[in-house]
Design an enzyme around this catalytic site. Structure first.
Site, PDB file in Angstrom:
ATOM      1  N   GLU A  85       4.099   0.908 -11.253  1.00 48.63           N
ATOM      2  CA  GLU A  85       5.514   0.838 -10.843  1.00 48.63           C
ATOM      3  C   GLU A  85       6.307   2.050 -11.324  1.00 48.63           C
ATOM      4  OE1 GLU A  85       4.904  -1.362  -8.885  1.00 48.63           O
ATOM      5  OE2 GLU A  85       5.778  -3.280  -9.438  1.00 48.63           O
ATOM      6  N   PRO A  94      -4.902   8.701  -2.870  1.00 45.33           N
ATOM      7  CA  PRO A  94      -5.654   9.588  -3.764  1.00 45.33           C
ATOM      8  C   PRO A  94      -4.886  10.845  -4.157  1.00 45.33           C
ATOM      9  CG  PRO A  94      -7.099   8.720  -2.066  1.00 45.33           C
ATOM     10  CD  PRO A  94      -5.716   8.257  -1.719  1.00 45.33           C
ATOM     11  N   ALA A 119      -1.373  11.084  -3.713  1.00 47.49           N
ATOM     12  CA  ALA A 119       0.058  10.766  -3.700  1.00 47.49           C
ATOM     13  C   ALA A 119       0.305   9.554  -4.584  1.00 47.49           C
ATOM     14  CB  ALA A 119       0.541  10.490  -2.275  1.00 47.49           C
ATOM     15  N   GLY A 120       0.525   9.819  -5.875  1.00 47.93           N
ATOM     16  CA  GLY A 120       0.819   8.746  -6.822  1.00 47.93           C
ATOM     17  C   GLY A 120       2.313   8.739  -7.094  1.00 47.93           C
ATOM     18  N   ARG A 150      -5.270 -15.721 -42.685  1.00 44.99           N
ATOM     19  CA  ARG A 150      -6.275 -14.757 -43.144  1.00 44.99           C
ATOM     20  C   ARG A 150      -6.057 -14.457 -44.615  1.00 44.99           C
ATOM     21  NH1 ARG A 150     -10.425 -12.252 -44.469  1.00 44.99           N
ATOM     22  NH2 ARG A 150     -10.981 -10.205 -43.614  1.00 44.99           N
ATOM     23  N   GLY A 167       0.804  -1.216   0.000  1.00 49.12           N
ATOM     24  CA  GLY A 167       0.000   0.000   0.000  1.00 49.12           C
ATOM     25  C   GLY A 167       0.833   1.261   0.000  1.00 49.12           C
ATOM     26  N   LEU A 168       1.113   1.793  -1.173  1.00 48.92           N
ATOM     27  CA  LEU A 168       1.886   3.018  -1.309  1.00 48.92           C
ATOM     28  C   LEU A 168       1.028   4.167  -1.853  1.00 48.92           C
ATOM     29  CD1 LEU A 168       4.640   4.508  -1.283  1.00 48.92           C
ATOM     30  CD2 LEU A 168       5.023   3.617  -3.585  1.00 48.92           C
ATOM     31  N   THR A 174       5.353   5.805 -13.687  1.00 50.02           N
ATOM     32  CA  THR A 174       4.938   6.137 -15.049  1.00 50.02           C
ATOM     33  C   THR A 174       6.136   6.263 -15.985  1.00 50.02           C
ATOM     34  OG1 THR A 174       5.077   8.509 -14.614  1.00 50.02           O
ATOM     35  CG2 THR A 174       2.969   7.419 -14.127  1.00 50.02           C
ATOM     36  N   SER A 175       5.846   6.325 -17.275  1.00 50.00           N
ATOM     37  CA  SER A 175       6.928   6.535 -18.248  1.00 50.00           C
ATOM     38  C   SER A 175       7.659   7.839 -17.980  1.00 50.00           C
ATOM     39  CB  SER A 175       6.354   6.530 -19.672  1.00 50.00           C
ATOM     40  OG  SER A 175       5.897   5.241 -20.038  1.00 50.00           O
TER      41      SER A 175
END
Length: 393
Positions: free
Chosen positions: A374, A128, A130-131, A271, A124-125, A376-377
């Site tokens: 983990e 709402p 704190a991303g 195909r 749990g890191l 973002t870019s």
């Protein structure tokens, strides 16, 4: 440093591939459609030893290397990203923090069931507010009469509310540092603790068969000995955990790219349009060739990073900075490649790629989160720039 997979790794790959084809492929579409978390497959994965790959034998594990875990995640992700992320989060985010920072008593209490696949642990890191800015944690824990009293909320937490979730480790503010910054610690909260609630699972774009919940903590009491690691080091511990997780996510992304390649090669051979298979057309063949390049490049970057991790564990030499850079590079390239690969695969399949009856649509929906989870870019690019010595904020 050599990072070619050994014959033992390749044999293990075949074992996991056979398992995935027999135990996951026949059911993946239904699990996705019904948003079903397959506890029964988790148990089977435990029997195969997948959750204990990196854990010591004393806790029921295999005492193996990080590369083996990446191989397993790649092969599961090749058939179903939801099952792949379940393993990745269970080991990388659930087991590894306990294994790395836990006391002997904590390890003896939690690891046997987690390693056997009888239980799952969450990490749990994210909150709402704190991303990517995880230091902005608002969840608080106060030590009162030898108990931590926790109040706050977490979001987007994998393996946190299933019927076999046993514990969630959370970051919380436990005080203020001398420099005025928040002191953040990691505390283990057992499932079922009064005041700890795994809220209604998310209605997600993808990863429908994985378990993901928002969590709330209202006057939650846990014993003081549930502190994981050193007080005030929780943020640093979780950042180190995320470095490992980035390589594991890269392995999951490689599985996604390989799945797209496999599906496109097969489809382009059968195909028929304008009197022949679409694979004869350069416009299609060249796109599939690009998938091969993505798969090979992504796999090399991923297993190079995994080899660096294993060299750290064995004391043979890779520095923390070298590993962090390799992990960020692997995660950035493979996650963005996976999103591109699913777009290409959908285009190759044409209208059929837009239909849920084909796995292409599921992989298309599942891929996007790989660029977010983990780190973002954008975070990966920041880390890579810092690793190059640039003064980026």
């Amino acid at each position: 440093m050599s990072y070619e997979l050994s014959s033992e790794h390749e044999e293990f790959r075949r074992v996991v591939r056979d398992f995935a084809r027999a135990e996951v492929v026949p059911y993946a579409a239904r699990w996705d459609r019904e948003h079903h978390f397959p506890v029964e497959v988790v148990a089977s994965m435990g029997e195969l030893g997948l959750f204990g790959l990196t854990a010591p034998e004393e806790y029921g594990g295999a005492g193996g290397d990080f590369t083996s875990l990446c191989v397993a995640i790649e092969e599961l992700g090749r058939v179903d990203q939801s099952v792949g992320i379940t393993l990745e989060a269970a080991v990388g985010l659930g087991i590894n923090p306990i294994l790395t920072y836990g006391t002997t008593a904590q390890k003896e209490r939690w690891l046997p069931d987690l390693v056997a696949g009888r239980a799952l642990a969450g990490f749990g890191l994210t909150e709402p507010g704190a991303g990517s800015d995880a230091s902005a944690t608002r969840t608080r824990a106060e030590l009162v009469d030898e108990e931590w009293v926790i109040d706050g909320a977490k979001q987007f937490i994998t393996n946190s509310g299933s019927s076999i979730t046993s514990v969630v480790t959370v970051t919380a503010r436990t005080g203020t540092r001398p420099d005025g910054r928040p002191e953040i610690s990691a505390i283990m909260v057992p499932a079922g603790t009064p005041g700890f609630v795994a809220e209604t699972p998310y209605d997600k774009l993808g990863w429908h068969a994985s378990d993901t919940h928002p969590l709330s903590f209202v006057d939650v009491h846990v014993p003081a000995d549930h502190l994981l690691g050193e007080r005030g080091r929780g943020y640093a511990q979780f950042l180190a955990t995320l470095d490992d997780g980035r390589v594991a996510i890269a392995a999951l992304a490689v599985g996604c790219v390989q799945a797209c390649l496999d599906m496109c090669v097969e489809y382009a051979g059968v195909r028929q349009t304008f009197g022949g298979p679409i694979g004869r057309k350069q416009g299609v063949a060249f796109q599939i060739a690009d998938l091969e390049v993505m798969a090979r490049a992504g796999r090399l970057l991923t297993y190079q990073a995994a080899a660096l991790k294993d060299s750290q564990r064995s004391g043979r030499g890779a520095t923390t900075a070298e590993f962090k850079q390799a992990a960020a590079v692997a995660k950035l390239y493979t996650s963005e490649a996976a999103v591109s690969a699913t777009r290409i695969a959908t285009q190759v399949f044409g209208g059929y790629g837009f239909m849920e009856e084909y796995p292409v649509a599921r992989f298309y929906r599942d891929a996007k989160i790989l660029e977010i989870g983990e780190g973002t870019s954008e975070v990966q690019r920041m880390l890579i720039a810092r690793g190059l010595g640039l003064p980026v904020e």
